[in-house]
Design an enzyme around this catalytic site. Sequence first.
Site, mmCIF file in Angstrom:
data_model
loop_
_atom_site.group_PDB
_atom_site.id
_atom_site.type_symbol
_atom_site.label_atom_id
_atom_site.label_comp_id
_atom_site.label_asym_id
_atom_site.label_seq_id
_atom_site.Cartn_x
_atom_site.Cartn_y
_atom_site.Cartn_z
ATOM 1 N N ILE A 77 57.965 25.599 115.727
ATOM 2 C CA ILE A 77 58.190 24.361 115.068
ATOM 3 C C ILE A 77 57.196 23.892 113.785
ATOM 4 O O ILE A 77 56.147 24.017 113.893
ATOM 5 C CB ILE A 77 58.022 23.055 116.179
ATOM 6 C CG1 ILE A 77 58.965 23.230 117.509
ATOM 7 C CG2 ILE A 77 58.072 21.600 115.469
ATOM 8 C CD1 ILE A 77 58.521 22.367 118.425
ATOM 9 N N CYS A 78 58.054 23.336 112.942
ATOM 10 C CA CYS A 78 57.298 23.240 111.515
ATOM 11 C C CYS A 78 56.510 24.226 111.141
ATOM 12 O O CYS A 78 56.857 25.325 111.112
ATOM 13 C CB CYS A 78 56.658 21.959 111.642
ATOM 14 S SG CYS A 78 55.943 21.055 110.337
ATOM 15 N N THR A 79 55.189 24.099 110.865
ATOM 16 C CA THR A 79 54.250 24.889 110.350
ATOM 17 C C THR A 79 53.659 26.134 111.486
ATOM 18 O O THR A 79 52.946 27.173 111.155
ATOM 19 C CB THR A 79 53.133 24.368 109.699
ATOM 20 O OG1 THR A 79 52.290 23.423 110.474
ATOM 21 C CG2 THR A 79 53.281 23.722 108.599
ATOM 22 N N GLY A 80 54.246 25.838 112.440
ATOM 23 C CA GLY A 80 54.211 27.185 113.782
ATOM 24 C C GLY A 80 54.715 28.352 113.053
ATOM 25 O O GLY A 80 54.265 29.514 113.331
ATOM 26 N N THR A 83 60.316 26.748 107.368
ATOM 27 C CA THR A 83 59.129 25.904 107.589
ATOM 28 C C THR A 83 59.095 24.368 106.951
ATOM 29 O O THR A 83 60.316 24.206 106.314
ATOM 30 C CB THR A 83 57.625 26.438 107.290
ATOM 31 O OG1 THR A 83 56.883 25.780 107.959
ATOM 32 C CG2 THR A 83 57.695 26.531 106.132
#
Length: 336
Positions: free
Chosen positions: A118-121, A138
Amino acid sequence: MRNNRAMTLVPHRIAVLALDDVVGLDLGTPAQVFGCARTDDLTPLYTVETCTPGGRPVRSTAGFQVLPDHGLELLDQADTVIVPGLHGGPPMTDGTLDPEVVAALRAAHERGVRIMSICTGAFVLAAAGLLDGRPATTHWAYADRFRRLHPDVELDPEVLFLDTGAVLTSAGVAAGIDLCLHVIRSDHGSEVANRAARRCVVPPWRDGGQAQYIERPVPRAAAAGTAATREWARQRLHEPVALRDLAAHARMSVRTFTRHFRSETGLSPAQWLIQQRTEHARLLLETTDLTVDQIARHAGFGTTAAFRQHFHQRVGVAPTAYRRTFRRTPEAAAAR
């Protein structure tokens, strides 16, 4: 009393891997969304647990610490691993990751476990080498940094999420919800995913190819927007709806309407109509006895050939194959 099938259902096990500087909302999203995915008799379809390296507390960006129930051994038992976004730490600053975490993620990937970010994961997955040569996304605001750190990843920061099969990535914040709903829909069909979305009070479906809300010049306020026209079109998916019809309903020129429509949805009117018709067709395949020819007409594709082509392009399988997987027969419904 629940029948034996419902009682023996083994939920799909999800491990959420939290690292230092984890984003609080991203961390809570999987438990909230997947926790709402249930059968008709409310049997959970997923369990969601959280782990950290060594089972140690980690800092969040929301002013609290996360005290997990598990260490990295949880990844050995998981069916899906989800990495929430970060707002700091080595994965974000220099593209590196604790070797222990790298080994655990790679081992899970090699076993065929579904890996999601999720996102910057996505920075974590990239640092573990799981995104090299793959399309990924991202948060758009971190795209330049991501490209500098991981030039071998095919980054597309314009989309909400990307599903490449074994590894799935999403953009920021709400896009993580979209990705979780996409996975539920892929695993259990539209009806279960839509019910989970209603429980979460979020839109049931946004196509992964829809654009992120990247900063762009704000359109002039003179236009009333296209939301009412989109709802009008949804009620007429079975009818041929041309671009000029949409523009006329919105009381705009075709050019102005198209510009505002794309600004609001990230899609052209034609792409959006195909998206809506495909989703409607999915629901009809799951919940009715209509033939493929009849569904092609009800969903507004015109011809069966056009329906099959668009459905396969967007869903990845033929309509009949999709129905075999997700069709709710009376016997199956009684057993859930």
